[in-house]
Design a protein around this motif. Sequence first.
Motif, PDB file in Angstrom:
ATOM      1  N   LEU A   1      12.346  14.731  -5.467  1.00 56.32           N
ATOM      2  CA  LEU A   1      12.068  16.080  -5.962  1.00 56.32           C
ATOM      3  C   LEU A   1      12.515  17.150  -4.959  1.00 56.32           C
ATOM      4  CD1 LEU A   1       8.481  15.649  -7.528  1.00 56.32           C
ATOM      5  CD2 LEU A   1      10.646  15.894  -8.763  1.00 56.32           C
ATOM      6  N   TRP A   2      13.327  16.725  -3.993  1.00 62.98           N
ATOM      7  CA  TRP A   2      13.757  17.700  -2.986  1.00 62.98           C
ATOM      8  C   TRP A   2      14.495  18.877  -3.622  1.00 62.98           C
ATOM      9  CZ3 TRP A   2      12.643  19.235   1.670  1.00 62.98           C
ATOM     10  CH2 TRP A   2      13.518  20.124   2.310  1.00 62.98           C
ATOM     11  N   ALA A   3      15.356  18.566  -4.571  1.00 60.65           N
ATOM     12  CA  ALA A   3      16.193  19.614  -5.172  1.00 60.65           C
ATOM     13  C   ALA A   3      15.363  20.657  -5.931  1.00 60.65           C
ATOM     14  CB  ALA A   3      17.227  18.987  -6.109  1.00 60.65           C
ATOM     15  N   VAL A   4      14.170  20.260  -6.392  1.00 61.37           N
ATOM     16  CA  VAL A   4      13.353  21.193  -7.185  1.00 61.37           C
ATOM     17  C   VAL A   4      12.083  21.613  -6.442  1.00 61.37           C
ATOM     18  CG1 VAL A   4      14.203  20.398  -9.428  1.00 61.37           C
ATOM     19  CG2 VAL A   4      12.229  19.256  -8.387  1.00 61.37           C
ATOM     20  N   ARG A   5      12.119  21.474  -5.099  1.00 60.32           N
ATOM     21  CA  ARG A   5      10.899  21.728  -4.330  1.00 60.32           C
ATOM     22  C   ARG A   5      10.393  23.151  -4.450  1.00 60.32           C
ATOM     23  NH1 ARG A   5      15.323  22.010  -1.544  1.00 60.32           N
ATOM     24  NH2 ARG A   5      15.657  23.518   0.136  1.00 60.32           N
ATOM     25  N   LYS A   6      11.286  24.101  -4.772  1.00 60.50           N
ATOM     26  CA  LYS A   6      10.856  25.503  -4.855  1.00 60.50           C
ATOM     27  C   LYS A   6      10.471  25.920  -6.266  1.00 60.50           C
ATOM     28  CE  LYS A   6      13.556  26.705  -0.847  1.00 60.50           C
ATOM     29  NZ  LYS A   6      14.824  27.293  -0.380  1.00 60.50           N
ATOM     30  N   LYS A   7      10.571  24.973  -7.203  1.00 59.61           N
ATOM     31  CA  LYS A   7      10.232  25.291  -8.599  1.00 59.61           C
ATOM     32  C   LYS A   7       8.741  25.059  -8.844  1.00 59.61           C
ATOM     33  CE  LYS A   7      14.731  24.895 -10.529  1.00 59.61           C
ATOM     34  NZ  LYS A   7      15.328  26.051  -9.826  1.00 59.61           N
TER      35      LYS A   7
ATOM     36  N   VAL B   1       5.817  16.700   4.201  1.00 56.35           N
ATOM     37  CA  VAL B   1       6.174  17.228   2.886  1.00 56.35           C
ATOM     38  C   VAL B   1       7.654  16.975   2.591  1.00 56.35           C
ATOM     39  CG1 VAL B   1       6.363  19.346   1.512  1.00 56.35           C
ATOM     40  CG2 VAL B   1       4.304  18.921   2.854  1.00 56.35           C
ATOM     41  N   GLU B   2       8.512  17.175   3.580  1.00 56.30           N
ATOM     42  CA  GLU B   2       9.946  16.941   3.371  1.00 56.30           C
ATOM     43  C   GLU B   2      10.235  15.474   3.089  1.00 56.30           C
ATOM     44  OE1 GLU B   2      11.711  20.718   5.957  1.00 56.30           O
ATOM     45  OE2 GLU B   2      12.100  18.662   6.656  1.00 56.30           O
ATOM     46  N   THR B   3       9.594  14.603   3.841  1.00 57.13           N
ATOM     47  CA  THR B   3       9.806  13.169   3.642  1.00 57.13           C
ATOM     48  C   THR B   3       9.373  12.746   2.240  1.00 57.13           C
ATOM     49  OG1 THR B   3       9.444  12.770   5.980  1.00 57.13           O
ATOM     50  CG2 THR B   3       9.227  10.868   4.529  1.00 57.13           C
TER      51      THR B   3
ATOM     52  N   LEU C   1       8.973  14.641  -0.506  1.00 57.33           N
ATOM     53  CA  LEU C   1       9.813  15.228  -1.563  1.00 57.33           C
ATOM     54  C   LEU C   1      11.113  14.438  -1.713  1.00 57.33           C
ATOM     55  CD1 LEU C   1       9.194  19.011  -0.897  1.00 57.33           C
ATOM     56  CD2 LEU C   1       8.629  17.777  -3.013  1.00 57.33           C
ATOM     57  N   ASN C   2      11.652  13.978  -0.593  1.00 54.52           N
ATOM     58  CA  ASN C   2      12.859  13.153  -0.666  1.00 54.52           C
ATOM     59  C   ASN C   2      12.555  11.788  -1.282  1.00 54.52           C
ATOM     60  OD1 ASN C   2      15.262  14.507   0.465  1.00 54.52           O
ATOM     61  ND2 ASN C   2      13.911  14.843   2.202  1.00 54.52           N
ATOM     62  N   GLN C   3      11.435  11.204  -0.869  1.00 54.42           N
ATOM     63  CA  GLN C   3      11.085   9.856  -1.334  1.00 54.42           C
ATOM     64  C   GLN C   3      10.924   9.813  -2.859  1.00 54.42           C
ATOM     65  OE1 GLN C   3       7.636   8.295   0.656  1.00 54.42           O
ATOM     66  NE2 GLN C   3       7.792   6.295  -0.328  1.00 54.42           N
TER      67      GLN C   3
ATOM     68  N   ARG D   1       3.083  18.767   9.043  1.00 53.84           N
ATOM     69  CA  ARG D   1       3.060  18.962   7.590  1.00 53.84           C
ATOM     70  C   ARG D   1       4.459  19.119   7.040  1.00 53.84           C
ATOM     71  NH1 ARG D   1      -0.897  22.648   8.279  1.00 53.84           N
ATOM     72  NH2 ARG D   1       0.399  24.362   7.572  1.00 53.84           N
ATOM     73  N   LYS D   2       5.278  19.879   7.726  1.00 54.61           N
ATOM     74  CA  LYS D   2       6.659  20.084   7.282  1.00 54.61           C
ATOM     75  C   LYS D   2       7.370  18.742   7.165  1.00 54.61           C
ATOM     76  CE  LYS D   2      10.736  22.900   8.541  1.00 54.61           C
ATOM     77  NZ  LYS D   2      11.801  21.927   8.777  1.00 54.61           N
ATOM     78  N   GLU D   3       7.184  17.928   8.200  1.00 51.46           N
ATOM     79  CA  GLU D   3       7.823  16.615   8.213  1.00 51.46           C
ATOM     80  C   GLU D   3       7.301  15.745   7.061  1.00 51.46           C
ATOM     81  OE1 GLU D   3       8.251  15.178  12.357  1.00 51.46           O
ATOM     82  OE2 GLU D   3       7.714  13.259  11.450  1.00 51.46           O
TER      83      GLU D   3
HETATM   84  P1  ADP Z   1      16.762  26.935   2.100  1.00 51.16           P
HETATM   85  O1  ADP Z   1      17.067  26.450   0.729  1.00 51.16           O
HETATM   86  O2  ADP Z   1      15.462  27.660   2.234  1.00 51.16           O
HETATM   87  O3  ADP Z   1      17.918  27.603   2.777  1.00 51.16           O
HETATM   88  P2  ADP Z   1      17.449  24.434   3.348  1.00 51.16           P
HETATM   89  O4  ADP Z   1      17.636  23.514   2.195  1.00 51.16           O
HETATM   90  O5  ADP Z   1      18.656  24.979   4.006  1.00 51.16           O
HETATM   91  O6  ADP Z   1      16.431  25.609   2.936  1.00 51.16           O
HETATM   92  O7  ADP Z   1      16.589  23.676   4.461  1.00 51.16           O
HETATM   93  C1  ADP Z   1      15.329  24.171   4.934  1.00 51.16           C
HETATM   94  C2  ADP Z   1      14.738  23.133   5.879  1.00 51.16           C
HETATM   95  O8  ADP Z   1      14.646  21.860   5.204  1.00 51.16           O
HETATM   96  C3  ADP Z   1      15.555  22.867   7.109  1.00 51.16           C
HETATM   97  O9  ADP Z   1      14.662  22.597   8.186  1.00 51.16           O
HETATM   98  C4  ADP Z   1      16.375  21.632   6.769  1.00 51.16           C
HETATM   99  O10 ADP Z   1      16.653  20.865   7.924  1.00 51.16           O
HETATM  100  C5  ADP Z   1      15.401  20.873   5.887  1.00 51.16           C
HETATM  101  N1  ADP Z   1      16.096  20.042   4.853  1.00 51.16           N
HETATM  102  C6  ADP Z   1      17.155  20.344   4.101  1.00 51.16           C
HETATM  103  N2  ADP Z   1      17.483  19.357   3.256  1.00 51.16           N
HETATM  104  C7  ADP Z   1      16.578  18.382   3.480  1.00 51.16           C
HETATM  105  C8  ADP Z   1      16.334  17.098   2.898  1.00 51.16           C
HETATM  106  N3  ADP Z   1      17.090  16.584   1.918  1.00 51.16           N
HETATM  107  N4  ADP Z   1      15.280  16.385   3.373  1.00 51.16           N
HETATM  108  C9  ADP Z   1      14.500  16.882   4.342  1.00 51.16           C
HETATM  109  N5  ADP Z   1      14.676  18.074   4.911  1.00 51.16           N
HETATM  110  C10 ADP Z   1      15.693  18.822   4.501  1.00 51.16           C
END
Ligand code: ADP
Length: 223
Positions: free
Chosen positions: A123-129, A114-116, A118-120, A110-112
């Motif tokens: 919205l990665w920069a605002v993921r916590k909003k 969701v991260e993929t 959000l980047n695609q 799931r982490k993988e």
């Molecule tokens: P926090 O803001 O909570 O400190 P980070 O941004 O440092 O979190 O990263 C948290 C997790 O997300 C880590 O596992 C990191 O490798 C991963 N991560 C950071 N930036 C990206 C990104 N642009 N795309 C995917 N994963 C990322």
Amino acid sequence: MLELNAVTHIYPNGTRALDDVTLSIPKGMYGLLGPNGAGKSTLMRSVATLQTPTSGTIRFGDIDIIANPEKLRERLGYLPQDFGVYPRVSAYDMLDHMAVLKGIASARERKETVETLLNQVNLWAVRKKAIAGFSGGMRQRFGIAQALIGNPELIIVDEPTAGLDPEERNRFLNLLAEIGENVVVILSTHIVDDVADLCPRMAVLAAGKIQLEGAPLDLIAQA
Ligand code: ADP
Ligand code: ADP
């Protein structure tokens, strides 16, 4: 390939929202163009197995989706027109939750995912909003991210550009075009420009009937 054969939908009040619709929709971006009330949402909901046609058949590959809706749902991504739940939870947490609902049990997977995503959708920069604070364009990009969970082979996007400013609209449509290279994406809209630039094939729906079907340039040449 998505195939609709003689699909008719009559609502309980007698409205014939779809009238004998037959269509073959190949891989790639496919535009479904029509004015309000044409039957686009009815068609999209029928393909998404949210409602059952009065008559006719719908197949996706070798799946009869009316007989086996659960098989289609595993392969479907859907961004409804009224995708309007913008809760106070963060984009990251909401996607993670939706991934659980889609059956991705492993926290690592799931982490993988969701991260993929959000980047695609950028919205990665605002993921916590909280999604409640997102602009229209951000919400639609979030909507696409949730539709893409689980690598669907069929993606349905209903009137996605309504309310977007031109820059957000282009950004959103370019994102769809990238996605559409590998899967069937049906873009339903009343805006000619949304399909003209992006969709190699399209259909025009009006009053529940397919009026035209083909490549946008050919259709414009005929008109
Ligand atoms: P926090 O803001 O909570 O400190 P980070 O941004 O440092 O979190 O990263 C948290 C997790 O997300 C880590 O596992 C990191 O490798 C991963 N991560 C950071 N930036 C990206 C990104 N642009 N795309 C995917 N994963 C990322
Ligand atoms: P579009 O998405 O192209 O605007 P819809 O599929 O929403 O078209 O609607 C097609 C027709 O069916 C319209 O005449 C609409 O008023 C009617 N309709 C849609 N939903 C219902 C419903 N639940 N009950 C009765 N009529 C409906």
